[in-house]
Write a protein that holds these residues in place. Sequence first.
Motif, PDB file in Angstrom:
ATOM      1  N   LEU A 134      53.465  18.404  61.883  1.00  0.00           N
ATOM      2  CA  LEU A 134      53.991  18.236  63.162  1.00  0.00           C
ATOM      3  C   LEU A 134      55.731  18.790  63.331  1.00  0.00           C
ATOM      4  O   LEU A 134      56.165  18.653  64.236  1.00  0.00           O
ATOM      5  N   ALA A 135      56.023  19.320  62.203  1.00  0.00           N
ATOM      6  CA  ALA A 135      57.442  19.831  62.089  1.00  0.00           C
ATOM      7  C   ALA A 135      58.383  18.891  62.096  1.00  0.00           C
ATOM      8  O   ALA A 135      59.471  19.012  62.808  1.00  0.00           O
ATOM      9  N   TYR A 136      58.175  17.349  62.031  1.00  0.00           N
ATOM     10  CA  TYR A 136      59.077  16.468  62.021  1.00  0.00           C
ATOM     11  C   TYR A 136      60.434  16.828  61.360  1.00  0.00           C
ATOM     12  O   TYR A 136      60.442  17.216  60.310  1.00  0.00           O
ATOM     13  N   THR A 137      61.538  16.511  62.046  1.00  0.00           N
ATOM     14  CA  THR A 137      62.654  16.679  61.408  1.00  0.00           C
ATOM     15  C   THR A 137      63.639  15.270  61.837  1.00  0.00           C
ATOM     16  O   THR A 137      63.313  14.711  62.833  1.00  0.00           O
ATOM     17  N   GLU A 138      64.456  14.857  61.238  1.00  0.00           N
ATOM     18  CA  GLU A 138      65.556  13.743  61.667  1.00  0.00           C
ATOM     19  C   GLU A 138      66.676  14.264  62.375  1.00  0.00           C
ATOM     20  O   GLU A 138      67.526  13.490  62.675  1.00  0.00           O
ATOM     21  N   ASN A 139      66.582  15.492  62.566  1.00  0.00           N
ATOM     22  CA  ASN A 139      67.786  16.113  63.463  1.00  0.00           C
ATOM     23  C   ASN A 139      67.405  17.085  64.190  1.00  0.00           C
ATOM     24  O   ASN A 139      67.488  18.274  63.972  1.00  0.00           O
ATOM     25  N   ALA A 140      67.243  16.829  65.675  1.00  0.00           N
ATOM     26  CA  ALA A 140      66.464  17.437  66.659  1.00  0.00           C
ATOM     27  C   ALA A 140      67.666  18.641  67.088  1.00  0.00           C
ATOM     28  O   ALA A 140      67.241  19.770  67.481  1.00  0.00           O
ATOM     29  N   ALA A 141      69.001  18.495  66.700  1.00  0.00           N
ATOM     30  CA  ALA A 141      69.888  19.588  66.939  1.00  0.00           C
ATOM     31  C   ALA A 141      69.490  20.797  66.022  1.00  0.00           C
ATOM     32  O   ALA A 141      70.276  21.902  66.597  1.00  0.00           O
ATOM     33  N   THR A 142      68.993  20.718  65.030  1.00  0.00           N
ATOM     34  CA  THR A 142      68.688  22.008  64.272  1.00  0.00           C
ATOM     35  C   THR A 142      67.407  22.439  64.414  1.00  0.00           C
ATOM     36  O   THR A 142      66.892  23.588  63.903  1.00  0.00           O
ATOM     37  N   VAL A 143      66.722  21.848  65.409  1.00  0.00           N
ATOM     38  CA  VAL A 143      65.113  22.467  65.497  1.00  0.00           C
ATOM     39  C   VAL A 143      65.174  23.849  66.129  1.00  0.00           C
ATOM     40  O   VAL A 143      65.713  24.051  66.943  1.00  0.00           O
ATOM     41  N   GLY A 184      67.332  19.228  74.665  1.00  0.00           N
ATOM     42  CA  GLY A 184      67.637  17.891  75.012  1.00  0.00           C
ATOM     43  C   GLY A 184      66.509  16.757  74.419  1.00  0.00           C
ATOM     44  O   GLY A 184      66.803  15.686  74.566  1.00  0.00           O
ATOM     45  N   SER A 185      65.567  17.585  74.013  1.00  0.00           N
ATOM     46  CA  SER A 185      64.476  16.428  73.635  1.00  0.00           C
ATOM     47  C   SER A 185      64.756  15.827  72.337  1.00  0.00           C
ATOM     48  O   SER A 185      65.040  16.660  71.401  1.00  0.00           O
ATOM     49  N   ASP A 186      64.440  14.538  72.027  1.00  0.00           N
ATOM     50  CA  ASP A 186      64.456  14.096  70.521  1.00  0.00           C
ATOM     51  C   ASP A 186      63.561  12.860  70.792  1.00  0.00           C
ATOM     52  O   ASP A 186      62.930  12.438  71.782  1.00  0.00           O
ATOM     53  N   CYS A 187      63.441  12.082  69.760  1.00  0.00           N
ATOM     54  CA  CYS A 187      62.665  11.093  69.352  1.00  0.00           C
ATOM     55  C   CYS A 187      62.833   9.696  70.540  1.00  0.00           C
ATOM     56  O   CYS A 187      62.220   9.196  71.211  1.00  0.00           O
ATOM     57  N   ALA A 188      64.288   9.552  70.799  1.00  0.00           N
ATOM     58  CA  ALA A 188      64.731   8.773  71.517  1.00  0.00           C
ATOM     59  C   ALA A 188      64.140   8.664  72.939  1.00  0.00           C
ATOM     60  O   ALA A 188      64.062   7.761  73.723  1.00  0.00           O
ATOM     61  N   ASN A 189      63.948   9.978  73.317  1.00  0.00           N
ATOM     62  CA  ASN A 189      63.414  10.160  74.838  1.00  0.00           C
ATOM     63  C   ASN A 189      62.068  10.803  74.898  1.00  0.00           C
ATOM     64  O   ASN A 189      61.317  11.205  75.684  1.00  0.00           O
ATOM     65  N   ALA A 247      66.021   8.281  65.648  1.00  0.00           N
ATOM     66  CA  ALA A 247      66.139   8.323  67.089  1.00  0.00           C
ATOM     67  C   ALA A 247      66.591   9.675  67.599  1.00  0.00           C
ATOM     68  O   ALA A 247      66.225  10.233  68.720  1.00  0.00           O
ATOM     69  N   LYS A 248      67.412  10.235  66.400  1.00  0.00           N
ATOM     70  CA  LYS A 248      67.741  11.723  66.740  1.00  0.00           C
ATOM     71  C   LYS A 248      66.823  12.777  66.057  1.00  0.00           C
ATOM     72  O   LYS A 248      67.056  13.964  66.201  1.00  0.00           O
ATOM     73  N   GLY A 249      65.628  12.193  65.749  1.00  0.00           N
ATOM     74  CA  GLY A 249      64.711  13.273  65.147  1.00  0.00           C
ATOM     75  C   GLY A 249      63.893  13.851  66.219  1.00  0.00           C
ATOM     76  O   GLY A 249      64.015  13.940  67.472  1.00  0.00           O
ATOM     77  N   TRP A 250      62.976  14.639  65.957  1.00  0.00           N
ATOM     78  CA  TRP A 250      61.933  15.557  66.688  1.00  0.00           C
ATOM     79  C   TRP A 250      60.844  15.589  66.018  1.00  0.00           C
ATOM     80  O   TRP A 250      60.816  16.096  64.786  1.00  0.00           O
ATOM     81  N   CYS A 251      59.662  15.860  66.518  1.00  0.00           N
ATOM     82  CA  CYS A 251      58.448  16.644  66.335  1.00  0.00           C
ATOM     83  C   CYS A 251      57.661  17.309  67.081  1.00  0.00           C
ATOM     84  O   CYS A 251      58.101  17.077  68.602  1.00  0.00           O
ATOM     85  N   SER A 252      56.829  18.296  66.908  1.00  0.00           N
ATOM     86  CA  SER A 252      56.179  18.897  67.830  1.00  0.00           C
ATOM     87  C   SER A 252      55.096  18.296  69.001  1.00  0.00           C
ATOM     88  O   SER A 252      54.577  18.801  69.694  1.00  0.00           O
TER      89      SER A 252
END
Length: 73
Positions: free
Chosen positions: A15-24, A32-37, A62-67
Amino acid sequence: ALPPLPLDNPQAKALAYTENAATVKHPLFKPGSDCANCNFYKGAPGQAHGPCLMFPQHSVAAKGWCSAWAKKV
Ligand code: SF4
């Protein structure tokens, strides 16, 4: 507390998880999307990590992201 989701976890990688949505740089990433929202995130506001329904054995950043990100409703 749940252990942090390892980046080399097979499902995290799928799912291309990362701990830093800023670098996706992913075609499904919405600015603007991240785990927190994300609708799957169940962490408390203000906490750096929290549970995610997609990864029940781990916590995610919280600042992470996945697909699998979906807008919180
Ligand atoms: Fe983060 Fe949502 Fe992916 Fe869980 S499903 S890792 S909360 S973006």
